[in-house]
Design an enzyme around this catalytic site. Structure first.
Site, PDB file in Angstrom:
ATOM      1  N   ASP A 259       0.777  -1.158   0.069  1.00 52.24           N
ATOM      2  CA  ASP A 259      -0.201  -0.073   0.063  1.00 52.24           C
ATOM      3  C   ASP A 259       0.646   1.103   0.028  1.00 52.24           C
ATOM      4  OD1 ASP A 259      -2.559   1.323   0.670  1.00 52.24           O
ATOM      5  OD2 ASP A 259      -1.367   2.183   2.462  1.00 52.24           O
ATOM      6  N   GLU A 292       1.518  -0.020  -4.916  1.00 50.73           N
ATOM      7  CA  GLU A 292       0.622   0.946  -5.089  1.00 50.73           C
ATOM      8  C   GLU A 292       1.633   2.264  -5.068  1.00 50.73           C
ATOM      9  OE1 GLU A 292      -3.407   3.359  -3.492  1.00 50.73           O
ATOM     10  OE2 GLU A 292      -1.980   2.476  -2.187  1.00 50.73           O
TER      11      GLU A 292
END
Length: 581
Positions: A259, A292
């Protein structure tokens, strides 16, 4: 066959399973005591370098916590499980070898076979609820289930990005062995399982590291969540390296999604993380690492580092075309969305160094394989970070959405579907939490309202749902949707696996062009053939493309093909075919 990941953190059972060694890195504490539920408090040895340890003749199921010099009782930051899911309470000794794997011969699947299905375990009924869905997903052609973060968080409901104990599966979803059973069942069906992990911050409630390990954080570097985690410090960086290997080796996940790595602020560590992960798993396994990264940095996508990145550019350009929305971050794609989408089809990223919101974003990506990009039309962020969590079926023309979905699933990028998308669910996916203090509840509630002040459509006449209310969570369960949508997506995935997947490792772009302001054509070399996709998200337009007589049609009904042969591209349709070069 059992498996366990050995690490210097936490509680480790000895070989006889009757003795446990407890270790804690607490550089701010001159001494640490160990509290064993039912047996009392004992001292731990300070072994230097901030480490404290003690071996005790106890086994699996033992509840324990650490006591700091000021009397504060804290959970183990490497806890494998929390009693009752309480992030402030007792950690539990877990026997990693207790689960007997039924599919220990599973080695994974090659990356080019990946079709992602992102899922929130909580709204699907926990680990057992996800497991119940696996046969249907496998039949559809999904090959990889990606779980949103499952690290223990405060309360019963959370997206997972407020996790505070990265090694402990959330008790609200099930026991550790239930998670292993879910992964085992997936492997038996030929499905990979990925986990979304968060290494850029801890949640606001239940993280105690600041109380005894202040060097864990770099106070001079700031993130949206406060002081940055100092992964450059060996004891800190290794905590996350071991976490990645723990999920991959002890739970046998097939890959990880990292993330918001742009908020980690340490690129060399990220590259080293990828290398250490690959060195720490068996060479006969297919293990995949996905980022990401808002910065669109291509160096991370070099061979042997990370496999791919979520491509927000594809989503944002397609979203503007499908919905006409230009508020917020969509403003950066509003002027000419088809050109952005064309560039994504041709080169991967739309932003490759151009200015976005006042600063340069991205790097040239044309040289990269399409397989380095994970494309999507919906995901947890793009749906759930809307004030009312609307999915595309509530925002877009259904024919245009079907055309965009065909573009997503038949292009040579790695596609991702968000839970419920595969059957056209119209239920919202909202942002939800279950914070236990009114202070945090108020902060989250008011923060959400401030966040949407930049979007013109939201205001007092459309109040933002309270993330802390139980109804907000309940409303986020996907509905049954439309069986016709599920059938159409299953058909597209069958075509993808039959005609595209075998040649995807060598796929390369042959260029893409816009056809007016809402349509495009893109071409790729695909083995000995050429893949051509013509996508129109708008009205009928003139089009002088011609498919050869030897074309193998993958998508496009007879009427749309006839229109193309007559020099017209049908409204809101996608045509896809293979031809000899």
């Amino acid at each position: 066959m059992a498996s366990a990941h050995h690490m210097p953190y936490g509680a480790a059972l000895a070989g006889d399973a009757q003795t446990t060694c407890f270790r804690l890195w607490a550089p701010d504490a001159s001494s640490v005591r160990l509290d064993i539920d039912g047996r009392g408090i004992v001292s731990m040895a300070n072994t230097g370098g901030g480490w404290h340890e003690r071996a005790i003749p106890v086994g699996a199921g033992t509840r324990y916590r650490f006591i700091l010099p000021d009397g504060l009782a804290v959970p183990d930051p490497a806890s494998r499980a929390q009693y009752g899911g309480d992030v402030h309470g007792w950690s539990v000794v877990v026997d990693p070898a207790s689960y007997r794997w039924q599919h220990s011969g599973w080695h994974g699947r090659p990356w080019h076979e990946t079709v992602f299905y992102e899922i929130h375990a909580g709204v699907m009924g926990g680990f057992a609820g996800v497991a119940a869905e696996l046969p249907r997903l496998a039949r559809m052609g999904i090959t990889a289930v990606e779980l949103m973060p499952i690290a223990e968080f405060p309360g019963e409901r959370n997206w997972g990005y407020d996790g505070v104990l990265p090694y402990a599966p959330a008790a609200a979803y099930g026991r550790p062995d239930e998670l292993k059973r879910l992964i085992d069942q997936a492997h038996g069906l030929g499905l990979m399982v990925f986990l979304d992990v968060v290494y850029n911050h801890f949640g606001p409630d239940g993280a105690y590291l600041h109380a005894y390990a202040s060097p864990f954080f770099d106070r001079s570097a700031h993130t949206p969540w406060g002081a940055a985690i100092d992964v450059g410090k060996p004891e800190v960086g290794d905590y996350f390296v071991h976490n990645a290997l723990y999920w991959l080796n002890e739970y046998r996940f097939d890959g990880l999604r990292f993330d918001a790595v742009h908020s980690i602020n340490n690129d060399p560590w990220l590259c080293a993380l990828a290398r250490r992960i690959r060195a720490g798993v068996k060479t006969d396994r297919h293990v995949h690492l996905v980022l990401e990264n808002e910065a669109n940095q291509v160096g991370f996508l070099a061979e042997g580092v990370f496999d791919a990145q979520w491509n927000d550019d594809f989503h944002n350009a397609a979203h503007v075309l499908l919905t006409g929305e230009t508020d917020g971050y969509y403003a950066s794609y509003a002027d000419d969305p088809i050109s952005f989408l064309v560039r994504c089809m041709d080169e991967g990223f739309a932003y490759q160094g151009e200015e976005m919101e006042g600063k340069a974003r991205g790097e040239p990506s044309k040289h990269l394989s399409p397989l380095r990009f994970v494309n999507f039309l919906q995901n947890h962020d793009q749906v759930g970070n809307r004030a009312h969590g609307e999915r595309l079926p509530r925002l877009a023309d259904p024919e245009a959405l079907a055309a965009a979905t065909a573009l997503l699933l038949l292009s040579p990028f790695v596609p991702l579907l968000f839970m419920g998308e595969e059957r056209g669910s119209r239920a919202p996916f909202l942002f939800f939490t279950d914070h236990q203090t009114e202070e945090l509840r108020k902060a989250v509630r008011e923060g959400r309202r401030r966040e949407f002040a930049r979007f013109e459509k939201y205001g007092d006449h459309m109040p933002v749902p309270d993330p802390n209310e139980r109804r907000t969570f309940d409303d986020s369960v996907p509905d049954e949707g439309d069986q016709a949508v599920q059938g159409r997506i299953a058909r597209l995935l069958r075509l993808r696996h039959e005609w595209l997947v075998p040649a995807l490792p060598t796929a390369s772009s042959l260029g893409a062009q816009s056809l007016g302001d809402r349509a495009l054509v893109a071409r790729w070399a695909l083995g000995t053939r050429r893949l051509v996709i013509v996508c129109n998200l708008g009205d009928l337009i003139p089009c002088h493309l011609r498919a050869g007589n030897d074309a193998i049609w993958l998508e496009g009904n007879e009427q749309a093909r006839t229109s193309l042969s007559r020099g017209q591209l049908a409204a809101r349709t996608t045509l896809a075919y293979l031809e000899n070069p």
